[in-house]
Design an enzyme around this catalytic site. Structure first.
Site, PDB file in Angstrom:
ATOM      1  N   SER A  61       0.808  -1.298  -0.078  1.00 49.47           N
ATOM      2  CA  SER A  61      -0.037   0.071   0.012  1.00 49.47           C
ATOM      3  C   SER A  61       0.762   1.289   0.073  1.00 49.47           C
ATOM      4  O   SER A  61       1.889   1.240   0.275  1.00 49.47           O
ATOM      5  CB  SER A  61      -0.664  -0.009   1.306  1.00 49.47           C
ATOM      6  OG  SER A  61      -0.180   0.050   2.608  1.00 49.47           O
ATOM      7  N   LEU A  63       3.074   4.428  -0.470  1.00 49.02           N
ATOM      8  CA  LEU A  63       4.231   5.045  -1.291  1.00 49.02           C
ATOM      9  C   LEU A  63       4.877   3.529  -1.653  1.00 49.02           C
ATOM     10  O   LEU A  63       5.525   3.390  -2.680  1.00 49.02           O
ATOM     11  CB  LEU A  63       5.232   5.557  -0.174  1.00 49.02           C
ATOM     12  CG  LEU A  63       6.510   6.059  -0.904  1.00 49.02           C
ATOM     13  CD1 LEU A  63       6.501   6.851  -2.100  1.00 49.02           C
ATOM     14  CD2 LEU A  63       7.450   6.766   0.155  1.00 49.02           C
ATOM     15  N   TYR A 206       7.254   8.325  16.723  1.00 52.34           N
ATOM     16  CA  TYR A 206       7.672   8.355  15.349  1.00 52.34           C
ATOM     17  C   TYR A 206       8.894   9.171  15.081  1.00 52.34           C
ATOM     18  O   TYR A 206       9.950   8.656  14.275  1.00 52.34           O
ATOM     19  CB  TYR A 206       6.445   9.109  14.427  1.00 52.34           C
ATOM     20  CG  TYR A 206       6.582   8.838  13.126  1.00 52.34           C
ATOM     21  CD1 TYR A 206       6.452   7.792  12.329  1.00 52.34           C
ATOM     22  CD2 TYR A 206       7.024  10.119  12.268  1.00 52.34           C
ATOM     23  CE1 TYR A 206       6.564   7.741  10.910  1.00 52.34           C
ATOM     24  CE2 TYR A 206       7.144  10.004  10.885  1.00 52.34           C
ATOM     25  CZ  TYR A 206       7.057   8.816  10.257  1.00 52.34           C
ATOM     26  OH  TYR A 206       7.235   8.843   8.818  1.00 52.34           O
ATOM     27  N   LYS A 210      12.605   7.973  13.439  1.00 55.43           N
ATOM     28  CA  LYS A 210      13.218   8.384  12.196  1.00 55.43           C
ATOM     29  C   LYS A 210      14.464   8.917  12.564  1.00 55.43           C
ATOM     30  O   LYS A 210      15.285   9.041  11.646  1.00 55.43           O
ATOM     31  CB  LYS A 210      12.131   9.200  11.549  1.00 55.43           C
ATOM     32  CG  LYS A 210      10.790   8.621  11.128  1.00 55.43           C
ATOM     33  CD  LYS A 210      10.999   7.502  10.058  1.00 55.43           C
ATOM     34  CE  LYS A 210       9.830   6.744   9.390  1.00 55.43           C
ATOM     35  NZ  LYS A 210      10.057   5.787   8.502  1.00 55.43           N
ATOM     36  N   THR A 241      -1.228   9.483   1.869  1.00 55.41           N
ATOM     37  CA  THR A 241      -1.446   8.034   2.111  1.00 55.41           C
ATOM     38  C   THR A 241      -2.194   7.655   3.204  1.00 55.41           C
ATOM     39  O   THR A 241      -2.567   8.622   3.962  1.00 55.41           O
ATOM     40  CB  THR A 241       0.029   7.075   2.253  1.00 55.41           C
ATOM     41  OG1 THR A 241       0.484   7.641   3.480  1.00 55.41           O
ATOM     42  CG2 THR A 241       0.848   7.499   0.975  1.00 55.41           C
TER      43      THR A 241
END
Length: 324
Positions: A61, A63, A206, A210, A241
């Site tokens: 799904s 990207l 998150y 990253k 998305t």
């Protein structure tokens, strides 16, 4: 009629004057150089991707799916990875039926596994290598997002996000890296985020995952350069998305909402095309964010006090909206 004729004569005269000037060959030569450069880039892209074995995680799904499409169209031999077997099978059927008469394409292979399970990653890597015997390009795309306050977030949620976004990519990279070192060839790409360079409120798990991703692959790039292996880190901003819909909250439940910023984000197909181009050109660090996020990256380095003030203001504003 007289005035129209006069204007045409003047325009013609100016054109003749320009073409006979010493600057005309320079302009013409510059245009030619730019055209030649673009042609060489297209040729390089074709030769770099055509027949290359490309592994895409999170391919079912968003990207990842768009990356699968553009790399398949460029002639890559794909290995599609993800947790959802049915979606991967649907994508394999779609790509297999999308043959290009102008370029040789291949039916994709698929390997189903949970990237957050580091033990499953090791056996999955063996299966990936069995598909075509080696890997030319690894695209670490799979990931999960998060929304919540630090005070109300369980530590287990931080671990969950870290397992998927960081340890999963690290485990798969390390599992496939020895074969690249042995061949002294390969390209490892990872989809990080602009939040891997700056941290914004209510995204702690998150952003932390990253930041760790950025650091690991920066270190990797330096260490594997001697083996002829390329490393690219892509840091996009908001992409249109379902990332926010599938994000986890502080108690581990789904966020189940499409953020306004995400809904207005960039088309994932456009991002995938940029990634294809940058992998072909062996770009090392690519920021794919808008003007304000890009400025924020520089503010964080050049004027941290201003950045901290802006983030604190943003946190107060978002909290006020949640409380209202």
């Amino acid at each position: 009629m007289f005035f129209q004729s006069s204007r045409r004569s003047v325009s013609k005269g100016k054109l003749m004057e320009f073409t006979s000037s010493p600057f005309f060959p320079l302009v013409l030569g510059s245009i030619g150089v730019v055209a030649l450069y673009q042609l060489l880039l297209r040729v390089r892209q074709k030769t770099h991707i055509q027949d290359a074995v490309v592994v895409v995680t999170g391919a079912s799904s968003g990207l990842g799916r768009e990356c699968a499409k553009v790399f398949h169209a460029a002639g890559a031999r794909l290995v599609l990875c993800g947790r959802d077997k049915e979606r991967l099978q649907d994508l394999v059927k779609e790509l297999t039926g999308a043959a290009d008469s102008q370029r040789k394409t291949y039916p994709p292979s698929m390997v189903t596994f949970d990237l957050s399970d580091t033990e499953a990653v090791a056996s999955a890597a063996v299966e990936v290598l069995q598909c075509f015997g080696h890997v030319d390009i690894l695209i670490n795309n799979a990931g999960i997002s998060y929304r919540g306050t630090i005070l109300e977030t369980d530590v287990q949620v931080h671990k969950q996000v870290m397992d998927m976004n960081y340890f999963g990519a690290v485990a798969l990279t390390k599992a496939l890296l020895p074969s690249m070192v042995q061949r002294r060839s390969g390209h490892i790409a990872v989809v990080s985020s602009v939040q891997g360079k700056i941290a914004i409120p209510f995204r702690s798990a998150y952003a932390a995952s990253k930041h760790a991703t950025q650091a690991f692959f920066d270190c990797l790039r330096a260490e594997v350069e001697k083996f002829g292996i390329e490393v690219s880190v892509f840091s996009p901003g908001y992409i249109r998305t379902n990332l926010s819909v599938n994000a986890v909250t502080g108690n581990g439940s789904k966020y189940s909402a499409l953020d306004k910023n995400t809904a207005e984000g960039r088309d994932p197909h456009d991002i995938a095309m940029v990634m294809l181009n940058c992998v072909s050109r062996k770009k090392k660090d690519v920021l794919l964010a808008g003007v304000f996020p890009t400025l924020a990256v520089y503010f964080r380095t050049l004027c941290p006090s201003l950045f901290f003030f802006i983030m604190a203001s943003r946190a107060r504003k978002e909290q006020k909206l949640k409380d209202s």
